[in-house]
Design a protein around this motif. Structure first.
Motif, mmCIF file in Angstrom:
data_model
loop_
_atom_site.group_PDB
_atom_site.id
_atom_site.type_symbol
_atom_site.label_atom_id
_atom_site.label_comp_id
_atom_site.label_asym_id
_atom_site.label_seq_id
_atom_site.Cartn_x
_atom_site.Cartn_y
_atom_site.Cartn_z
ATOM 1 N N TYR A 43 -18.949 12.203 37.047
ATOM 2 C CA TYR A 43 -17.687 11.459 36.983
ATOM 3 C C TYR A 43 -16.539 12.407 37.252
ATOM 4 C CZ TYR A 43 -16.979 13.450 32.328
ATOM 5 O OH TYR A 43 -16.805 14.311 31.285
ATOM 6 N N ARG A 44 -15.449 11.838 37.661
ATOM 7 C CA ARG A 44 -14.256 12.627 37.887
ATOM 8 C C ARG A 44 -13.079 11.926 37.241
ATOM 9 N NH1 ARG A 44 -12.872 15.061 43.810
ATOM 10 N NH2 ARG A 44 -15.084 15.552 43.709
ATOM 11 N N GLU A 45 -12.050 12.711 36.938
ATOM 12 C CA GLU A 45 -10.853 12.143 36.309
ATOM 13 C C GLU A 45 -9.627 12.637 37.046
ATOM 14 O OE1 GLU A 45 -11.488 13.880 32.510
ATOM 15 O OE2 GLU A 45 -12.714 12.222 31.787
ATOM 16 N N THR A 46 -8.620 11.807 37.066
ATOM 17 C CA THR A 46 -7.321 12.221 37.566
ATOM 18 C C THR A 46 -6.383 12.173 36.372
ATOM 19 O OG1 THR A 46 -7.805 11.297 39.740
ATOM 20 C CG2 THR A 46 -5.478 11.686 39.214
ATOM 21 N N VAL A 47 -5.899 13.331 35.974
ATOM 22 C CA VAL A 47 -5.119 13.416 34.737
ATOM 23 C C VAL A 47 -3.652 13.689 35.060
ATOM 24 C CG1 VAL A 47 -4.863 14.549 32.506
ATOM 25 C CG2 VAL A 47 -7.147 14.270 33.514
ATOM 26 N N THR A 48 -2.797 12.788 34.640
ATOM 27 C CA THR A 48 -1.360 12.964 34.770
ATOM 28 C C THR A 48 -0.836 13.530 33.456
ATOM 29 O OG1 THR A 48 -1.205 11.142 36.322
ATOM 30 C CG2 THR A 48 0.815 11.703 35.129
ATOM 31 N N GLU A 49 -0.011 14.541 33.549
ATOM 32 C CA GLU A 49 0.476 15.203 32.337
ATOM 33 C C GLU A 49 1.772 14.562 31.853
ATOM 34 O OE1 GLU A 49 -1.089 17.584 30.686
ATOM 35 O OE2 GLU A 49 -2.698 17.808 32.177
ATOM 36 N N GLY A 50 1.825 14.235 30.561
ATOM 37 C CA GLY A 50 3.071 13.812 29.949
ATOM 38 C C GLY A 50 3.265 12.309 29.889
ATOM 39 N N LEU A 51 3.545 11.830 28.693
ATOM 40 C CA LEU A 51 3.760 10.388 28.497
ATOM 41 C C LEU A 51 4.807 9.839 29.448
ATOM 42 C CD1 LEU A 51 3.352 7.749 26.857
ATOM 43 C CD2 LEU A 51 5.144 8.562 25.304
ATOM 44 N N GLU A 52 5.857 10.643 29.694
ATOM 45 C CA GLU A 52 6.950 10.137 30.520
ATOM 46 C C GLU A 52 6.468 9.737 31.912
ATOM 47 O OE1 GLU A 52 6.523 13.119 29.333
ATOM 48 O OE2 GLU A 52 6.963 14.679 30.815
ATOM 49 N N ASN A 53 5.340 10.301 32.351
ATOM 50 C CA ASN A 53 4.826 10.001 33.690
ATOM 51 C C ASN A 53 3.788 8.867 33.720
ATOM 52 O OD1 ASN A 53 6.388 12.039 34.928
ATOM 53 N ND2 ASN A 53 4.947 13.567 34.105
ATOM 54 N N ALA A 54 3.608 8.183 32.594
ATOM 55 C CA ALA A 54 2.590 7.129 32.529
ATOM 56 C C ALA A 54 2.846 5.986 33.522
ATOM 57 C CB ALA A 54 2.468 6.596 31.100
ATOM 58 N N PRO A 55 4.111 5.529 33.672
ATOM 59 C CA PRO A 55 4.322 4.447 34.646
ATOM 60 C C PRO A 55 3.929 4.863 36.066
ATOM 61 C CG PRO A 55 6.195 4.587 33.164
ATOM 62 C CD PRO A 55 5.345 5.797 32.890
ATOM 63 N N GLU A 56 4.246 6.086 36.420
ATOM 64 C CA GLU A 56 3.883 6.595 37.732
ATOM 65 C C GLU A 56 2.353 6.609 37.904
ATOM 66 O OE1 GLU A 56 5.633 10.450 38.407
ATOM 67 O OE2 GLU A 56 4.049 10.900 39.870
ATOM 68 N N ALA A 57 1.655 7.019 36.860
ATOM 69 C CA ALA A 57 0.182 7.042 36.912
ATOM 70 C C ALA A 57 -0.362 5.627 37.076
ATOM 71 C CB ALA A 57 -0.372 7.674 35.643
ATOM 72 N N PHE A 58 0.229 4.697 36.339
ATOM 73 C CA PHE A 58 -0.197 3.297 36.423
ATOM 74 C C PHE A 58 0.060 2.733 37.819
ATOM 75 C CE2 PHE A 58 1.249 -1.211 35.931
ATOM 76 C CZ PHE A 58 -0.001 -1.776 35.728
#
Lengths: 339, 339
Positions: free
Chosen positions: B303-318
């Motif tokens: 499996y692989r994961e793409t991890v975005t750092e920081g809560l503030e960037n959650a909308p961008e990740a979504f």
């Protein structure tokens, strides 16, 4: 000089809704049965919506008809001559033969009928392919259970009228869509459907369905497709079953018709949508024939037929299917039974 | 003065593709756990395509989010304080919490994780909801068998990447549609898919599929919908199974999208199309967790994961999910694990 008879052949492949020009009415010699074959005189022949698909070239679920060749259909007829086929003149048989006054067929393609057991015409309808289609489509695919709501389109047709009655026997609330007030009356008064909906008089299929099926739809037997089916998909309950039997509203389309994408609704409902062909159940036709025969004999299942007289009118009878002219099974009577 | 943290709330319901305006980044007091609750500090939070549906009002398969309320998501976090919830500070748990640095949750909504058994992030992906979705969708709905051809869309995503590998374990030939060459490389080189198709580089999905699946498609796991799914439906074999898991290509549509009507193809193929929700299998999550855990531990499943750092960037990740930015599970790391 040999005797002649009439045969319909495919004149050309139609585009869109077929017209009479697709049919060639030919007079030719009555064929001789080859070894192991019987010559059969047509009494009734069947016209069915799926035949539209046989007019197309290319892959389909029904084998395409060949241009210039006799059109095929289910027939009930009388054996005139048996060339080692194991029949006697006067035996009544059913099988796939031709839109014709006579046809030859090998013994293996024929099934004998006891003319004392019921009307011969029923073997092309409730006791034949349409009845089997309803039987297996309801019991093996749509699977309505007691207390559930079952919806059928083309409800007054050969398949739909039987499907609704079998669903009713299973204890479901039964709602049928049909195309005239006369048909709705037939559904409600003669067949015992809970609600018939004349879709031609309804602006909003969804609203009409919601009123008839306030608890949603658990089991759907679709003969028609298109916007009525869209409305049903929007009201499927969790774990609903959809049996895709036919899509008559689409058969004459010249391009693949478009409509709202519906797969998302299936996630919500977790419904199962399954296409089926009656031929997949052919090993169990003994079972269905016995059960349907009993239901018809004891009056549990009612059926109606629309009989067009004369082979020459067969194309008109066929094309009328797409106009919804028929109630119950549409047949063509080609000859009288002289048995 | 009480300590504060950050929370994302739903600012307004978006129309079409959401923008950052749908999200309200709020600073407020860290909540106090009520009786029987724990206060959890978020380590990882999950963003998933189905959340788009939670942004809508009205009925859906996912409960809608309320405007002005914290957005919900699966979280892996560390218990900071337990108010009779049966946990100790430092325990690692997973459950539905908030797009936030902290959240409180009742004990019944939390599951403890042994941090020594594997990476915590995996509990939001291959060992969490996406892994379970793949496991049950493949084994209970799409049911690929040895020697059959299995197709999955969104193949490089959290669910698709696991689904394809399980199908492969079942002995099927596995074809995946994904949206970049890098993803196709991941499918073919890392996951052992037989063929990956970069749909963004293909003009004719049907032709590409026919080349990859010369024997047709027996089993289809659909995360995407739309024109790729149309192409697959045209190449379904007799008795094929279609598992409808998601339709990400349609989630941002402002009107119900249209497409070719496909029910007629189901008669030809006698295929079964079934929508499913992973939550319907919740009583069997023990089984799937055990099996997936073993496969991950012994390297059977990658499996692989793409991890975005920081809560503030959650909308961008979504929002990146709808652009296909992620390979494998898309996560947001909100805090470091201090255990």
């Amino acid at each position: 000089m040999a005797e002649t008879h009439h045969v319909y052949k495919l004149a050309k492949r139609p585009t869109g809704t077929p017209t009479e020009e697709a049919f060639d009415y030919v007079e030719e010699e009555i064929p001789e049965p080859g070894p192991g074959e019987a010559l059969v005189r047509t009494i009734y022949m069947s016209v069915d919506p799926y035949m539209r698909d046989r007019m197309r070239a290319g892959e389909s679920y029904a084998e395409p008809w060949d241009v210039g060749e006799p059109l095929k259909c289910a027939v009930v007829g009388e054996v005139v001559e048996s060339n080692g086929a194991g029949y006697e003149a006067g035996d009544v048989v059913t099988g796939e033969m031709h839109w014709a006054e006579y046809a030859t067929a090998p013994a293996s393609a024929l099934t004998q009928i006891d003319p004392d057991r019921g009307p011969l015409s029923a073997y092309l309808g409730v006791l034949g392919m349409p009845g089997n289609t309803a039987y297996f489509g309801v019991n093996e695919v749509a699977k309505p259970r007691a207390g559930e709501t079952f919806v059928v389109t083309g409800a007054a047709g050969a398949v739909g009228s039987v499907a609704g009655q079998i669903a009713k026997l299973n204890g479901a609330r039964v709602i049928g869509f049909a195309g005239s007030d006369r048909k709705v009356e037939f559904l409600e008064d003669d067949l015992g459907f809970d609600v018939g909906i004349n879709y031609k008089k309804v602006d909003d299929y969804g609203a009409a369905l919601a009123e008839a099926a306030p608890d949603g739809v658990d089991s759907y037997f679709d003969n028609v497709g298109g916007p009525i089916t869209d409305a049903v998909f929007n009201q499927l309950n969790v774990d609903a079953r959809v049996a895709v039997c036919g899509q008559i509203s689409l058969y004459n389309a010249t391009e693949v018709p478009t409509g709202p994408r519906k797969l998302l609704t299936l996630i919500q409902s977790r419904a199962t949508v399954e296409g089926f062909l009656v031929s997949d159940f052919s090993e169990r036709f003994d079972q269905s024939a016995r059960q349907l025969g009993q239901w018809v004999a004891d009056g549990t299942i009612q059926y109606r037929e629309t009989v067009t007289e004369g082979l020459e009118n067969a194309p008109e009878a066929f094309l009328g299917l797409f106009e919804g002219d028929n109630i119950g099974k549409q047949l063509v009577q080609v000859n009288e039974y002289e048995g």
